[in-house]
Design an enzyme around this catalytic site. Sequence first.
Site, PDB file in Angstrom:
ATOM      1  N   GLN A  59     -59.548 -67.530  72.538  1.00  0.00           N
ATOM      2  CA  GLN A  59     -59.667 -68.623  73.519  1.00  0.00           C
ATOM      3  C   GLN A  59     -58.529 -69.614  73.286  1.00  0.00           C
ATOM      4  O   GLN A  59     -58.469 -70.244  72.227  1.00  0.00           O
ATOM      5  CB  GLN A  59     -61.010 -69.327  73.310  1.00  0.00           C
ATOM      6  CG  GLN A  59     -61.239 -70.558  74.153  1.00  0.00           C
ATOM      7  CD  GLN A  59     -62.287 -71.477  73.525  1.00  0.00           C
ATOM      8  OE1 GLN A  59     -62.616 -71.325  72.357  1.00  0.00           O
ATOM      9  NE2 GLN A  59     -62.797 -72.422  74.292  1.00  0.00           N
ATOM     10  N   GLU A 110     -69.994 -85.567  68.253  1.00  0.00           N
ATOM     11  CA  GLU A 110     -69.911 -86.813  69.046  1.00  0.00           C
ATOM     12  C   GLU A 110     -69.811 -86.468  70.536  1.00  0.00           C
ATOM     13  O   GLU A 110     -70.450 -87.096  71.383  1.00  0.00           O
ATOM     14  CB  GLU A 110     -68.674 -87.641  68.631  1.00  0.00           C
ATOM     15  CG  GLU A 110     -68.749 -88.251  67.241  1.00  0.00           C
ATOM     16  CD  GLU A 110     -68.510 -87.232  66.128  1.00  0.00           C
ATOM     17  OE1 GLU A 110     -67.934 -86.153  66.399  1.00  0.00           O
ATOM     18  OE2 GLU A 110     -68.920 -87.506  64.983  1.00  0.00           O
ATOM     19  N   GLU A 148     -69.729 -71.153  75.240  1.00  0.00           N
ATOM     20  CA  GLU A 148     -69.337 -71.312  73.833  1.00  0.00           C
ATOM     21  C   GLU A 148     -70.443 -72.020  73.055  1.00  0.00           C
ATOM     22  O   GLU A 148     -70.794 -71.640  71.940  1.00  0.00           O
ATOM     23  CB  GLU A 148     -68.039 -72.133  73.760  1.00  0.00           C
ATOM     24  CG  GLU A 148     -67.564 -72.380  72.335  1.00  0.00           C
ATOM     25  CD  GLU A 148     -66.199 -73.052  72.292  1.00  0.00           C
ATOM     26  OE1 GLU A 148     -65.899 -73.868  73.186  1.00  0.00           O
ATOM     27  OE2 GLU A 148     -65.436 -72.775  71.358  1.00  0.00           O
ATOM     28  N   SER A 187     -57.487 -75.425  73.051  1.00  0.00           N
ATOM     29  CA  SER A 187     -57.056 -76.626  72.312  1.00  0.00           C
ATOM     30  C   SER A 187     -55.546 -76.656  72.100  1.00  0.00           C
ATOM     31  O   SER A 187     -54.921 -75.619  71.885  1.00  0.00           O
ATOM     32  CB  SER A 187     -57.723 -76.669  70.941  1.00  0.00           C
ATOM     33  OG  SER A 187     -59.110 -76.634  71.072  1.00  0.00           O
TER      34      SER A 187
HETATM   35  C1  LIG Z   1     -63.298 -73.411  62.951  1.00  0.00           C
HETATM   36  C2  LIG Z   1     -62.722 -73.824  64.268  1.00  0.00           C
HETATM   37  C3  LIG Z   1     -62.418 -72.873  65.211  1.00  0.00           C
HETATM   38  C4  LIG Z   1     -61.860 -73.243  66.438  1.00  0.00           C
HETATM   39  N1  LIG Z   1     -61.522 -72.261  67.327  1.00  0.00           N
HETATM   40  C5  LIG Z   1     -60.941 -72.601  68.499  1.00  0.00           C
HETATM   41  C6  LIG Z   1     -60.511 -71.585  69.419  1.00  0.00           C
HETATM   42  O1  LIG Z   1     -60.671 -70.390  69.178  1.00  0.00           O
HETATM   43  N2  LIG Z   1     -59.881 -71.967  70.551  1.00  0.00           N
HETATM   44  C7  LIG Z   1     -59.675 -73.280  70.870  1.00  0.00           C
HETATM   45  O2  LIG Z   1     -59.123 -73.555  71.931  1.00  0.00           O
HETATM   46  N3  LIG Z   1     -60.058 -74.279  70.018  1.00  0.00           N
HETATM   47  C8  LIG Z   1     -60.678 -73.954  68.845  1.00  0.00           C
HETATM   48  N4  LIG Z   1     -61.060 -74.947  67.964  1.00  0.00           N
HETATM   49  C9  LIG Z   1     -60.717 -76.329  68.288  1.00  0.00           C
HETATM   50  C10 LIG Z   1     -61.905 -77.216  68.636  1.00  0.00           C
HETATM   51  O3  LIG Z   1     -62.393 -76.929  69.910  1.00  0.00           O
HETATM   52  C11 LIG Z   1     -61.411 -78.673  68.519  1.00  0.00           C
HETATM   53  O4  LIG Z   1     -61.086 -78.895  67.154  1.00  0.00           O
HETATM   54  C12 LIG Z   1     -62.462 -79.663  68.966  1.00  0.00           C
HETATM   55  O5  LIG Z   1     -62.671 -79.575  70.347  1.00  0.00           O
HETATM   56  C13 LIG Z   1     -62.060 -81.111  68.600  1.00  0.00           C
HETATM   57  O6  LIG Z   1     -60.780 -81.408  69.023  1.00  0.00           O
HETATM   58  P1  LIG Z   1     -59.704 -82.038  68.012  1.00  0.00           P
HETATM   59  O7  LIG Z   1     -59.718 -81.224  66.758  1.00  0.00           O
HETATM   60  O8  LIG Z   1     -58.425 -82.166  68.741  1.00  0.00           O
HETATM   61  O9  LIG Z   1     -60.279 -83.464  67.636  1.00  0.00           O
HETATM   62  P2  LIG Z   1     -60.178 -84.784  68.528  1.00  0.00           P
HETATM   63  O10 LIG Z   1     -60.557 -84.466  69.929  1.00  0.00           O
HETATM   64  O11 LIG Z   1     -58.865 -85.419  68.294  1.00  0.00           O
HETATM   65  O12 LIG Z   1     -61.330 -85.660  67.893  1.00  0.00           O
HETATM   66  C14 LIG Z   1     -61.149 -86.425  66.701  1.00  0.00           C
HETATM   67  C15 LIG Z   1     -62.432 -87.212  66.454  1.00  0.00           C
HETATM   68  O13 LIG Z   1     -62.672 -88.124  67.550  1.00  0.00           O
HETATM   69  C16 LIG Z   1     -63.961 -87.912  68.107  1.00  0.00           C
HETATM   70  N5  LIG Z   1     -63.921 -88.094  69.559  1.00  0.00           N
HETATM   71  C17 LIG Z   1     -62.997 -87.585  70.416  1.00  0.00           C
HETATM   72  N6  LIG Z   1     -63.301 -87.951  71.678  1.00  0.00           N
HETATM   73  C18 LIG Z   1     -64.436 -88.680  71.617  1.00  0.00           C
HETATM   74  C19 LIG Z   1     -65.232 -89.334  72.606  1.00  0.00           C
HETATM   75  N7  LIG Z   1     -64.921 -89.289  73.912  1.00  0.00           N
HETATM   76  N8  LIG Z   1     -66.346 -89.999  72.180  1.00  0.00           N
HETATM   77  C20 LIG Z   1     -66.681 -90.043  70.864  1.00  0.00           C
HETATM   78  N9  LIG Z   1     -65.933 -89.457  69.886  1.00  0.00           N
HETATM   79  C21 LIG Z   1     -64.837 -88.778  70.255  1.00  0.00           C
HETATM   80  C22 LIG Z   1     -64.302 -86.472  67.748  1.00  0.00           C
HETATM   81  O14 LIG Z   1     -65.711 -86.275  67.738  1.00  0.00           O
HETATM   82  C23 LIG Z   1     -63.677 -86.328  66.374  1.00  0.00           C
HETATM   83  O15 LIG Z   1     -64.544 -86.832  65.388  1.00  0.00           O
HETATM   84  C24 LIG Z   1     -61.616 -74.601  66.736  1.00  0.00           C
HETATM   85  C25 LIG Z   1     -61.940 -75.578  65.776  1.00  0.00           C
HETATM   86  C26 LIG Z   1     -62.475 -75.207  64.556  1.00  0.00           C
HETATM   87  C27 LIG Z   1     -62.804 -76.267  63.554  1.00  0.00           C
END
Ligand SMILES: Cc1cc2nc3c(=O)[nH]c(=O)nc-3n(C[C@H](O)[C@H](O)[C@H](O)COP(=O)(O)OP(=O)(O)OC[C@H]3O[C@@H](n4cnc5c(N)ncnc54)[C@H](O)[C@@H]3O)c2cc1C
Length: 394
Positions: free
Chosen positions: A112, A363, A230, A115
């Site tokens: 997928q 969150e 998902e 991100s």
């Molecule tokens: C093990 C693992 C596998 C993954 N596999 C995939 C994959 O196969 N494909 C893919 O596309 N992605 C994948 N991901 C990515 C995952 O979907 C993202 O890490 C996740 O959506 C969070 O985005 P970010 O890491 O950019 O954090 P951010 O969005 O930058 O968030 C940082 C912090 O801010 C908080 N936050 C952000 N927005 C808000 C809001 N509006 N209100 C309150 N709090 C908020 C979050 O909760 C978090 O604590 C994977 C992640 C992990 C850990």
Amino acid sequence: MSNTAQQKALDLTEELLNEHDPSGDRFEFLGAQYDLGLAWIGFDEGFGGLGLSPRVQGAVNARLAEASAPMCYPRNPIGYGMCAPTVYTHGSDDQKERYLRKLFTTEDIWCQLFSEPSAGSDVAGLTSRAVRDGDEWIVNGQKVWTTLAHVARWGCLVTRTDPEAPKHKGLSYFVVDMKQPEVEVRPLRQMTGDAEFNEVYFTDARIPDAERLGDVGDGWRVALTTLMNERVAIGGAQALRGSGAIGEAVKVWNGLPEHRKDLATQDELMKLWSRAEAARLTNMRAGQNRTKGTPGPEGSTGKLAFAENNKAIYAFVMQLLGAEGMLYGSYDLERSGNAMNSSTLQQAFLRARANSIEGGTSEVMRNILGERVLGLPGDVRTDKELPFSEVPTN
Ligand SMILES: Cc1cc2nc3c(=O)[nH]c(=O)nc-3n(C[C@H](O)[C@H](O)[C@H](O)COP(=O)(O)OP(=O)(O)OC[C@H]3O[C@@H](n4cnc5c(N)ncnc54)[C@H](O)[C@@H]3O)c2cc1C
């Protein structure tokens, strides 16, 4: 659920087990399962289903697990749980025919590609680009955290096709060939030692327009099918009572010497057990209400509960293990084809930390439940109506 539907599916399951050796060739067995319509029972006949209620799937899976039959999900979790329902819901018959069977047999692993470095929770803020070139699209940009990209044959890609449209409206969704040289996959190592996910770079990668799912500019709607599925794939398991993480905790508790089984710790175990049981029953109810297609907000409840429970349970298990909890086999880079590798309790503890991030953070799940279930006011979204090219970025 009608008993007739369940009986029909169970009769076919017995036929499958009688005619195909579950301990034999994995591809052959899963292919036969697909052909009998037992892969995704809610899908139509000819596409791995029987056109019956998806609720019947649980009984079929339980019988196959009992016979130690091979399963698609552990090898191809993104493909099975998320890409397949998306291809099924939004793809042409030709795409369904080409993709679904090999996805289910695990001959083709899927990933997928949503991100990006600055677009995770706010995935609609992504900046990778696809530009039309005749019957093809040319893609440039970077994806991140892409689970199993290193073994994937195909990827579900959301990318921007119109930067002048508001951010949710300028996206399109494609199936991309991960084996073309213009797609570079680099490992990202996690604290478990594994590199189950990756960075993925597209440099003038090409996608035929025929591989688009949904209309140009309609990628967000298609992506929602993937995202909603998902949550169910991660948190919606309808496990047996007392199984999974809480089962491990009870096993560790039972193995403790009597002098360590104090009442305060037992109380903690019982609270966790009740939380796990409440989540399991909620998932069962949600599963019974679910119809095929896009699951509702109960997927977010299940995902949230699973993530928070799993983290708490494995932290408790480490507490029970005491100093033994610090023993870890090896942090050598593992590049297996498995996601969610948790072969020891210590590894399961470290891996569980990701549960409240992957598939949408806790969150974000709370925001969704607050807005869609409780009807609370929405998050402030100042950039929603602006052309994406005018949205300030850092
Ligand atoms: C093990 C693992 C596998 C993954 N596999 C995939 C994959 O196969 N494909 C893919 O596309 N992605 C994948 N991901 C990515 C995952 O979907 C993202 O890490 C996740 O959506 C969070 O985005 P970010 O890491 O950019 O954090 P951010 O969005 O930058 O968030 C940082 C912090 O801010 C908080 N936050 C952000 N927005 C808000 C809001 N509006 N209100 C309150 N709090 C908020 C979050 O909760 C978090 O604590 C994977 C992640 C992990 C850990």
